[in-house]
Design a protein around this motif. Sequence first.
Motif, PDB file in Angstrom:
ATOM      1  N   SER A 141     -11.089 -48.495 -65.608  1.00  0.00           N
ATOM      2  CA  SER A 141     -10.788 -49.134 -64.325  1.00  0.00           C
ATOM      3  C   SER A 141     -11.844 -48.676 -63.333  1.00  0.00           C
ATOM      4  O   SER A 141     -12.555 -47.713 -63.583  1.00  0.00           O
ATOM      5  CB  SER A 141      -9.385 -48.776 -63.864  1.00  0.00           C
ATOM      6  OG  SER A 141      -9.270 -47.393 -63.733  1.00  0.00           O
ATOM      7  N   GLY A 142     -11.890 -49.356 -62.242  1.00  0.00           N
ATOM      8  CA  GLY A 142     -13.006 -49.312 -61.295  1.00  0.00           C
ATOM      9  C   GLY A 142     -13.737 -48.000 -61.114  1.00  0.00           C
ATOM     10  O   GLY A 142     -13.175 -46.913 -61.194  1.00  0.00           O
TER      11      GLY A 142
ATOM     12  N   LYS B 116     -16.180 -52.703 -62.856  1.00  0.00           N
ATOM     13  CA  LYS B 116     -14.844 -53.213 -62.531  1.00  0.00           C
ATOM     14  C   LYS B 116     -13.895 -52.944 -63.685  1.00  0.00           C
ATOM     15  O   LYS B 116     -14.310 -52.425 -64.722  1.00  0.00           O
ATOM     16  CB  LYS B 116     -14.918 -54.690 -62.180  1.00  0.00           C
ATOM     17  CG  LYS B 116     -15.493 -55.546 -63.273  1.00  0.00           C
ATOM     18  CD  LYS B 116     -15.538 -56.995 -62.839  1.00  0.00           C
ATOM     19  CE  LYS B 116     -16.012 -57.861 -63.992  1.00  0.00           C
ATOM     20  NZ  LYS B 116     -16.246 -59.234 -63.621  1.00  0.00           N
ATOM     21  N   ILE B 117     -12.653 -53.322 -63.493  1.00  0.00           N
ATOM     22  CA  ILE B 117     -11.663 -53.095 -64.545  1.00  0.00           C
ATOM     23  C   ILE B 117     -12.034 -53.937 -65.760  1.00  0.00           C
ATOM     24  O   ILE B 117     -12.312 -55.123 -65.624  1.00  0.00           O
ATOM     25  CB  ILE B 117     -10.261 -53.495 -64.040  1.00  0.00           C
ATOM     26  CG1 ILE B 117      -9.883 -52.654 -62.825  1.00  0.00           C
ATOM     27  CG2 ILE B 117      -9.227 -53.336 -65.134  1.00  0.00           C
ATOM     28  CD1 ILE B 117      -8.699 -53.185 -62.067  1.00  0.00           C
TER      29      ILE B 117
ATOM     30  N   GLN C  52      -4.637 -56.900 -63.578  1.00  0.00           N
ATOM     31  CA  GLN C  52      -5.934 -56.785 -64.251  1.00  0.00           C
ATOM     32  C   GLN C  52      -5.963 -55.589 -65.185  1.00  0.00           C
ATOM     33  O   GLN C  52      -6.441 -55.674 -66.314  1.00  0.00           O
ATOM     34  CB  GLN C  52      -7.047 -56.627 -63.215  1.00  0.00           C
ATOM     35  CG  GLN C  52      -7.569 -57.953 -62.729  1.00  0.00           C
ATOM     36  CD  GLN C  52      -8.638 -57.754 -61.673  1.00  0.00           C
ATOM     37  OE1 GLN C  52      -9.157 -56.663 -61.508  1.00  0.00           O
ATOM     38  NE2 GLN C  52      -8.956 -58.811 -60.967  1.00  0.00           N
ATOM     39  N   ARG C  53      -5.405 -54.471 -64.683  1.00  0.00           N
ATOM     40  CA  ARG C  53      -5.399 -53.277 -65.513  1.00  0.00           C
ATOM     41  C   ARG C  53      -4.584 -53.507 -66.773  1.00  0.00           C
ATOM     42  O   ARG C  53      -4.986 -53.146 -67.876  1.00  0.00           O
ATOM     43  CB  ARG C  53      -4.829 -52.091 -64.729  1.00  0.00           C
ATOM     44  CG  ARG C  53      -5.838 -51.386 -63.862  1.00  0.00           C
ATOM     45  CD  ARG C  53      -5.348 -50.009 -63.473  1.00  0.00           C
ATOM     46  NE  ARG C  53      -4.108 -50.071 -62.720  1.00  0.00           N
ATOM     47  CZ  ARG C  53      -4.050 -50.230 -61.401  1.00  0.00           C
ATOM     48  NH1 ARG C  53      -5.154 -50.332 -60.704  1.00  0.00           N
ATOM     49  NH2 ARG C  53      -2.893 -50.276 -60.785  1.00  0.00           N
TER      50      ARG C  53
ATOM     51  N   ALA D  61      -4.456 -56.046 -58.915  1.00  0.00           N
ATOM     52  CA  ALA D  61      -5.154 -54.938 -59.579  1.00  0.00           C
ATOM     53  C   ALA D  61      -4.335 -54.452 -60.764  1.00  0.00           C
ATOM     54  O   ALA D  61      -4.872 -54.186 -61.845  1.00  0.00           O
ATOM     55  CB  ALA D  61      -5.414 -53.804 -58.601  1.00  0.00           C
TER      56      ALA D  61
ATOM     57  N   ARG E  31      -5.877 -53.445 -70.609  1.00  0.00           N
ATOM     58  CA  ARG E  31      -5.286 -52.536 -71.590  1.00  0.00           C
ATOM     59  C   ARG E  31      -4.899 -53.303 -72.847  1.00  0.00           C
ATOM     60  O   ARG E  31      -5.161 -52.869 -73.963  1.00  0.00           O
ATOM     61  CB  ARG E  31      -4.048 -51.854 -71.015  1.00  0.00           C
ATOM     62  CG  ARG E  31      -4.376 -50.685 -70.153  1.00  0.00           C
ATOM     63  CD  ARG E  31      -3.233 -49.702 -70.034  1.00  0.00           C
ATOM     64  NE  ARG E  31      -3.706 -48.588 -69.235  1.00  0.00           N
ATOM     65  CZ  ARG E  31      -3.558 -48.505 -67.915  1.00  0.00           C
ATOM     66  NH1 ARG E  31      -2.915 -49.451 -67.262  1.00  0.00           N
ATOM     67  NH2 ARG E  31      -4.042 -47.482 -67.255  1.00  0.00           N
TER      68      ARG E  31
ATOM     69  N   GLU F  48     -11.971 -44.334 -62.528  1.00  0.00           N
ATOM     70  CA  GLU F  48     -10.684 -43.753 -62.160  1.00  0.00           C
ATOM     71  C   GLU F  48      -9.841 -43.438 -63.383  1.00  0.00           C
ATOM     72  O   GLU F  48      -9.094 -42.478 -63.407  1.00  0.00           O
ATOM     73  CB  GLU F  48      -9.936 -44.696 -61.231  1.00  0.00           C
ATOM     74  CG  GLU F  48      -9.959 -44.181 -59.815  1.00  0.00           C
ATOM     75  CD  GLU F  48      -9.308 -45.137 -58.884  1.00  0.00           C
ATOM     76  OE1 GLU F  48      -8.128 -45.432 -59.089  1.00  0.00           O
ATOM     77  OE2 GLU F  48      -9.985 -45.613 -57.960  1.00  0.00           O
ATOM     78  N   SER F  49      -9.936 -44.312 -64.400  1.00  0.00           N
ATOM     79  CA  SER F  49      -9.244 -43.982 -65.638  1.00  0.00           C
ATOM     80  C   SER F  49      -9.996 -44.596 -66.796  1.00  0.00           C
ATOM     81  O   SER F  49     -10.705 -45.585 -66.648  1.00  0.00           O
ATOM     82  CB  SER F  49      -7.794 -44.477 -65.605  1.00  0.00           C
ATOM     83  OG  SER F  49      -7.770 -45.882 -65.585  1.00  0.00           O
TER      84      SER F  49
END
Lengths: 289, 136
Positions: free
Chosen positions: B65-66, B47-48, B125-126, B122, B130, B81-82
């Motif tokens: 991230s996820g 998860k993030i 959370q990101r 989302a 960060r 994803e990132s």
Amino acid sequence: MPSLKEVKTKISGVKKTSQITKAMNMVAAAKLRGAQEKMEAFRPYTSKFNEAMSNLSAGANPDQFPLMETREVKNVELVVVTSDRGLCGSFNANIIKQALRMMEAYEKEGKTVNFVCVGKKAHQALRKTGKVRKSYTAIMAHFQMFNAREIASDVADQFLKGACDKVEVLYSEFKSVASQRPVAKQMLPVQPIETEGETANKQSGDYIYEPSEEEIMDVLQPLYLNVVVYAAMLEVGAGEHAARMTAMDNATNACKDIVSNLTVVYNKARQAAVTNELMDIVGGAEALK
Amino acid sequence: MAEQIRLEVVTPGGSVVDEDVNIVNAPGYGGDFGVLAHHAPMLSTIKIGTLTYEKEKSREALMVSGGFCEVSNNKITFLVESAEFGRNIDVERAMRAKERAEKRLAQGKSHDEQLNIARAEAALQRALARLKVAKL
């Protein structure tokens, strides 16, 4: 025979056109490099992803997952991916032609077809059919994973709601700079990925799954759809620039041909004018004798 | 020297990390977990959150991230994803994203309510992940 001035204007016009096409060719070449790099960068991700997916789906039971459910196909959704901009030869036309052919084929079998258009050209061309459910335009220039996710999750929703029973994505495969070919790929229901080697298969039993195999599949399958859409967009992105490069190169060459032909015409016309003048002078001199 | 495990972090934009490390700590779906050399084959969703790893002398933190990760043959591969290193994170931008997401969550009521809330959550959370990584 056209007048001297007419030919001259025409020549300079064609020359200016060739300057534009040459510039477009160079811009496309530069952009193609960027798009190709983006595609290369994505490759490790897809290959790893497919590996994991095939490990997982080797033991998976299709009935367990709503995204793998195979139903009798009544409604088909086609996700058509094209570029946003034209002037790239028959690149978009080929994709759209293929889309229409597939639509006809499905309709002959008594199935209804809906389009999801990605890219402005698909939207413009398919709008006339009245079967466009959704369009995503002006995203092809700068798209990222989340654009693909938006499209993929929307399509998955439709599938889960039962609004469509089969989804195919139609795009142009980037085979090389010189060749792009429209291809259709099934997105939904998700099909188990064939394992290429036996090594991948052998290990699958020994894995620890965290949280559980099913829950991982529930996460992976939507991700898989993202990957399919994103990959299609990348291929079209690179293909568009490659096709434009070729088209503009051809245009520049055609311009050169026209200019050389027109120059011949111009010179002939000038020669004719000079000859006429000379004949006048000679004629005048003769008359004086 | 401690035994090492190969760490790979792959995003759609390319490979971010590819090196031998001593330990990896990752935000798993059911909670954080650590992976050492010769871990049994495993597949887990991610998860993030924050991914950290240690080498002989250094310690690095990434925001991921996820996605999911796979452990096999003394190699751990993250497909996310990132993924961003703490030092590369634009704190101001993350702050702005956080505020934006909070505002959207506070407003809540719009016609596409559920979708927007999920998205804003989302995003929040990101942004939080960060900020956390940037401070490490």
